[in-house]
Design a protein around this motif. Structure first.
Motif, PDB file in Angstrom:
ATOM      1  N   VAL A 239       0.850  -1.191   0.000  1.00  0.00           N
ATOM      2  CA  VAL A 239       0.000   0.000   0.000  1.00  0.00           C
ATOM      3  C   VAL A 239       0.886   1.241   0.000  1.00  0.00           C
ATOM      4  CG1 VAL A 239      -1.598   1.376   1.399  1.00  0.00           C
ATOM      5  CG2 VAL A 239      -2.041  -1.062   1.049  1.00  0.00           C
ATOM      6  N   GLY A 240       1.921   1.220   0.837  1.00  0.00           N
ATOM      7  CA  GLY A 240       2.851   2.344   0.878  1.00  0.00           C
ATOM      8  C   GLY A 240       3.607   2.526  -0.424  1.00  0.00           C
ATOM      9  N   VAL A 241       4.080   1.425  -1.009  1.00  0.00           N
ATOM     10  CA  VAL A 241       4.777   1.501  -2.292  1.00  0.00           C
ATOM     11  C   VAL A 241       3.850   2.080  -3.361  1.00  0.00           C
ATOM     12  CG1 VAL A 241       5.867   0.168  -4.133  1.00  0.00           C
ATOM     13  CG2 VAL A 241       6.363  -0.390  -1.752  1.00  0.00           C
ATOM     14  N   SER A 242       2.598   1.625  -3.364  1.00  0.00           N
ATOM     15  CA  SER A 242       1.630   2.115  -4.344  1.00  0.00           C
ATOM     16  C   SER A 242       1.383   3.603  -4.164  1.00  0.00           C
ATOM     17  CB  SER A 242       0.306   1.346  -4.208  1.00  0.00           C
ATOM     18  OG  SER A 242       0.506  -0.043  -4.319  1.00  0.00           O
ATOM     19  N   GLN A 243       1.280   4.042  -2.906  1.00  0.00           N
ATOM     20  CA  GLN A 243       1.068   5.464  -2.649  1.00  0.00           C
ATOM     21  C   GLN A 243       2.243   6.293  -3.156  1.00  0.00           C
ATOM     22  OE1 GLN A 243       0.240   5.875   1.539  1.00  0.00           O
ATOM     23  NE2 GLN A 243      -1.805   4.987   1.375  1.00  0.00           N
ATOM     24  N   ARG A 244       3.463   5.779  -2.967  1.00  0.00           N
ATOM     25  CA  ARG A 244       4.636   6.527  -3.448  1.00  0.00           C
ATOM     26  C   ARG A 244       4.653   6.589  -4.974  1.00  0.00           C
ATOM     27  NH1 ARG A 244       9.542   8.080  -0.916  1.00  0.00           N
ATOM     28  NH2 ARG A 244      11.116   8.660  -2.471  1.00  0.00           N
ATOM     29  N   LEU A 245       4.314   5.475  -5.634  1.00  0.00           N
ATOM     30  CA  LEU A 245       4.266   5.476  -7.084  1.00  0.00           C
ATOM     31  C   LEU A 245       3.254   6.496  -7.601  1.00  0.00           C
ATOM     32  CD1 LEU A 245       4.440   1.649  -7.803  1.00  0.00           C
ATOM     33  CD2 LEU A 245       6.034   3.353  -8.678  1.00  0.00           C
ATOM     34  N   ARG A 246       2.058   6.519  -6.997  1.00  0.00           N
ATOM     35  CA  ARG A 246       1.029   7.465  -7.444  1.00  0.00           C
ATOM     36  C   ARG A 246       1.457   8.901  -7.153  1.00  0.00           C
ATOM     37  NH1 ARG A 246      -2.585   4.798  -4.282  1.00  0.00           N
ATOM     38  NH2 ARG A 246      -3.433   6.790  -3.548  1.00  0.00           N
ATOM     39  N   ALA A 247       2.092   9.110  -6.000  1.00  0.00           N
ATOM     40  CA  ALA A 247       2.543  10.459  -5.663  1.00  0.00           C
ATOM     41  C   ALA A 247       3.602  10.938  -6.647  1.00  0.00           C
ATOM     42  CB  ALA A 247       3.084  10.483  -4.237  1.00  0.00           C
ATOM     43  N   ARG A 248       4.461  10.028  -7.084  1.00  0.00           N
ATOM     44  CA  ARG A 248       5.472  10.407  -8.071  1.00  0.00           C
ATOM     45  C   ARG A 248       4.827  10.731  -9.418  1.00  0.00           C
ATOM     46  NH1 ARG A 248      10.551   6.493  -9.258  1.00  0.00           N
ATOM     47  NH2 ARG A 248       8.970   5.210 -10.290  1.00  0.00           N
ATOM     48  N   ILE A 249       3.847   9.926  -9.804  1.00  0.00           N
ATOM     49  CA  ILE A 249       3.158  10.158 -11.080  1.00  0.00           C
ATOM     50  C   ILE A 249       2.473  11.520 -11.090  1.00  0.00           C
ATOM     51  CG2 ILE A 249       1.176   9.411 -12.473  1.00  0.00           C
ATOM     52  CD1 ILE A 249       1.934   6.499 -11.641  1.00  0.00           C
ATOM     53  N   HIS A 250       1.860  11.887  -9.962  1.00  0.00           N
ATOM     54  CA  HIS A 250       1.088  13.130  -9.895  1.00  0.00           C
ATOM     55  C   HIS A 250       1.883  14.297  -9.286  1.00  0.00           C
ATOM     56  CE1 HIS A 250      -2.724  11.369 -11.217  1.00  0.00           C
ATOM     57  NE2 HIS A 250      -2.365  10.282 -10.555  1.00  0.00           N
ATOM     58  N   HIS A 251       3.191  14.107  -9.109  1.00  0.00           N
ATOM     59  CA  HIS A 251       4.091  15.183  -8.677  1.00  0.00           C
ATOM     60  C   HIS A 251       3.661  15.780  -7.331  1.00  0.00           C
ATOM     61  CE1 HIS A 251       5.629  14.842 -12.745  1.00  0.00           C
ATOM     62  NE2 HIS A 251       4.427  15.092 -13.216  1.00  0.00           N
ATOM     63  N   ARG A 252       3.384  14.917  -6.374  1.00  0.00           N
ATOM     64  CA  ARG A 252       2.997  15.396  -5.039  1.00  0.00           C
ATOM     65  C   ARG A 252       3.645  14.538  -3.948  1.00  0.00           C
ATOM     66  NH1 ARG A 252      -0.510  11.555  -3.688  1.00  0.00           N
ATOM     67  NH2 ARG A 252      -1.931  10.657  -5.236  1.00  0.00           N
ATOM     68  N   LEU A 253       4.869  14.081  -4.206  1.00  0.00           N
ATOM     69  CA  LEU A 253       5.537  13.210  -3.245  1.00  0.00           C
ATOM     70  C   LEU A 253       5.784  13.894  -1.904  1.00  0.00           C
ATOM     71  CD1 LEU A 253       6.754  10.480  -2.630  1.00  0.00           C
ATOM     72  CD2 LEU A 253       8.885  11.228  -3.692  1.00  0.00           C
ATOM     73  N   PRO A 254       6.275  15.148  -1.849  1.00  0.00           N
ATOM     74  CA  PRO A 254       6.476  15.776  -0.530  1.00  0.00           C
ATOM     75  C   PRO A 254       5.181  15.838   0.281  1.00  0.00           C
ATOM     76  CG  PRO A 254       7.643  17.004  -2.217  1.00  0.00           C
ATOM     77  CD  PRO A 254       6.792  16.013  -2.938  1.00  0.00           C
ATOM     78  N   LYS A 255       4.073  16.147  -0.369  1.00  0.00           N
ATOM     79  CA  LYS A 255       2.795  16.204   0.328  1.00  0.00           C
ATOM     80  C   LYS A 255       2.414  14.836   0.877  1.00  0.00           C
ATOM     81  CE  LYS A 255      -2.093  17.343  -0.312  1.00  0.00           C
ATOM     82  NZ  LYS A 255      -3.124  17.832  -1.279  1.00  0.00           N
ATOM     83  N   ALA A 256       2.631  13.773   0.094  1.00  0.00           N
ATOM     84  CA  ALA A 256       2.287  12.426   0.536  1.00  0.00           C
ATOM     85  C   ALA A 256       3.121  12.022   1.754  1.00  0.00           C
ATOM     86  CB  ALA A 256       2.497  11.431  -0.604  1.00  0.00           C
ATOM     87  N   LEU A 257       4.405  12.368   1.750  1.00  0.00           N
ATOM     88  CA  LEU A 257       5.261  12.030   2.891  1.00  0.00           C
ATOM     89  C   LEU A 257       4.845  12.808   4.136  1.00  0.00           C
ATOM     90  CD1 LEU A 257       8.731  11.976   1.074  1.00  0.00           C
ATOM     91  CD2 LEU A 257       7.247  10.032   1.626  1.00  0.00           C
ATOM     92  N   LEU A 258       4.491  14.062   3.957  1.00  0.00           N
ATOM     93  CA  LEU A 258       4.043  14.868   5.090  1.00  0.00           C
ATOM     94  C   LEU A 258       2.730  14.337   5.659  1.00  0.00           C
ATOM     95  CD1 LEU A 258       4.510  17.361   6.863  1.00  0.00           C
ATOM     96  CD2 LEU A 258       3.262  18.713   5.158  1.00  0.00           C
ATOM     97  N   MET A 259       1.811  13.936   4.775  1.00  0.00           N
ATOM     98  CA  MET A 259       0.523  13.396   5.225  1.00  0.00           C
ATOM     99  C   MET A 259       0.708  12.113   6.032  1.00  0.00           C
ATOM    100  SD  MET A 259      -2.066  15.257   4.648  1.00  0.00           S
ATOM    101  CE  MET A 259      -3.280  13.979   5.018  1.00  0.00           C
ATOM    102  N   GLU A 260       1.715  11.333   5.664  1.00  0.00           N
ATOM    103  CA  GLU A 260       1.953  10.093   6.412  1.00  0.00           C
ATOM    104  C   GLU A 260       2.362  10.399   7.845  1.00  0.00           C
ATOM    105  OE1 GLU A 260       2.189   5.895   6.991  1.00  0.00           O
ATOM    106  OE2 GLU A 260       1.141   7.221   5.589  1.00  0.00           O
ATOM    107  N   LEU A 261       3.106  11.465   8.054  1.00  0.00           N
ATOM    108  CA  LEU A 261       3.478  11.853   9.414  1.00  0.00           C
ATOM    109  C   LEU A 261       2.235  12.247  10.224  1.00  0.00           C
ATOM    110  CD1 LEU A 261       6.712  13.932   8.684  1.00  0.00           C
ATOM    111  CD2 LEU A 261       6.538  11.526   9.394  1.00  0.00           C
ATOM    112  N   PHE A 262       1.318  12.967   9.589  1.00  0.00           N
ATOM    113  CA  PHE A 262       0.068  13.313  10.264  1.00  0.00           C
ATOM    114  C   PHE A 262      -0.732  12.053  10.592  1.00  0.00           C
ATOM    115  CE2 PHE A 262       0.743  17.604   8.383  1.00  0.00           C
ATOM    116  CZ  PHE A 262       0.568  18.354   9.542  1.00  0.00           C
TER     117      PHE A 262
END
Length: 307
Positions: A239-262
């Motif tokens: 699930v985490g790998v998939s989220q990173r792949l999608r975040a990279r595709i949609h150019h929002r990786l920093p946001k995805a990493l920050l959301m995981e901390l929340f």
């Protein structure tokens, strides 16, 4: 006239497929108004012969099988969309069963909502061996993805999208958004997913509304092998790998990493409201999702997947 096509991708799960088809042939929509397209994705078991026997037992139903060699469920679903002969297409998976009014619900929805491009229905988790005690609502979501948003047709709640095993599309409206991304989705038993969420994200970015159709009901059958600690660990990690792949595709990786901390903060608060046993499994889920999400991916290759 065929009004709606039902697409079922499958890979080496002949027994599960036949159980799913047993619910399909009980649809209350007249048989001449629907078709079912099974997409065999590189199956090497007896799927084709058993499907042929099933078709012979149900001559009134419009059932057909096509073979897709592109590896993975995204290729299979895209092939199903191309094969469909109806203006509307519903998709389910081969480990499910559907209610008798499933196809009728989507037909009536698209007829009364001519602006709608995408919809999803109700999902009920079904555990033949019993629902395990360690499973909280939060831990159940990646395993079975149950959803019930009431008895009325409505837009999906913010932050939620249909499950891949219960979704439907207006093909004419879907053309502008492309199909499922083959760099996402399960291949040969691996647990990388996210291809549905990626498509729904593109639809939302394009201004579409995702509709909830509660009368289209799917039961997601969860066998004991999907309730083991090892499977849950691998599922959560991917699930985490998939989220990173999608975040990279949609150019929002920093946001995805920050959301995981929340999400870690929310997880710790939730653990204070549950039994220690259930809290432990919730923490395991969050830890493994984080492992997959924060794992650096190699440069994108031909399929965009990590090596």
């Amino acid at each position: 006239m065929i009004r709606i096509s039902l697409v079922i991708p499958t890979h080496n799960r002949a027994e599960e497929l036949l159980r799913a088809l047993s619910s399909v042939v009980r649809q209350d929509l007249p048989a001449e108004e629907w078709e079912c397209v099974v997409v065999s994705n590189n199956s090497t078991d007896d799927t084709e012969s058993r499907f042929a026997d099933f078709v012979a037992e149900h001559p009134a139903c419009n059932l057909r099988l096509v073979c897709e060699t592109g590896p993975g469920v995204s290729y299979a679903r895209n092939r199903g969309l191309r094969e469909a002969r109806a203006p509307w297409v519903a998709c389910i998976d081969d480990d499910e069963r559907i209610n008798e009014g499933f196809l009728r619900a989507y037909v009536e929805f698209f007829e009364t909502h001519p602006e709608a491009v995408v919809a999803g229905g109700r999902i009920i988790a079904e555990y033949p061996s019993g629902r395990p005690d360690w499973m909280s609502h939060y831990v159940e979501m990646p395993v079975a993805n149950p959803m019930d948003f009431g008895a009325e047709v409505r837009p999906f709640p913010r932050g939620r999208v249909p499950g891949g095993g219960n979704m439907a599309f207006r093909l004419a409206g879907l053309t502008a958004y492309g199909g499922f991304d083959p760099s996402l989705g399960r291949v040969n038993g691996e647990l990388i997913g996210g291809e549905e969420n990626d498509l729904f994200e593109r639809l939302l970015q394009g201004g579409e509304t995702i509709w909830y159709v509660p009368q289209a009901v799917m039961w997601h059958i969860i066998p004991p092998r999907k309730l083991t600690r090892d499977y849950f660990r691998r599922l959560s990690y991917n699930v985490g790998v998939s989220q990173r792949l999608r975040a990279r595709i949609h150019h929002r990786l920093p946001k995805a990493l920050l959301m995981e901390l929340f999400k870690w903060g929310a997880t710790l608060l939730l653990c204070c409201t549950m039994s220690p046993f259930r809290s432990l499994w919730l923490l395991r889920m969050r830890w493994n999702i984080s492992r997959g999400l924060f794992r650096p991916l190699p440069p994108e290759g031909s399929d965009g997947r990590p090596a």
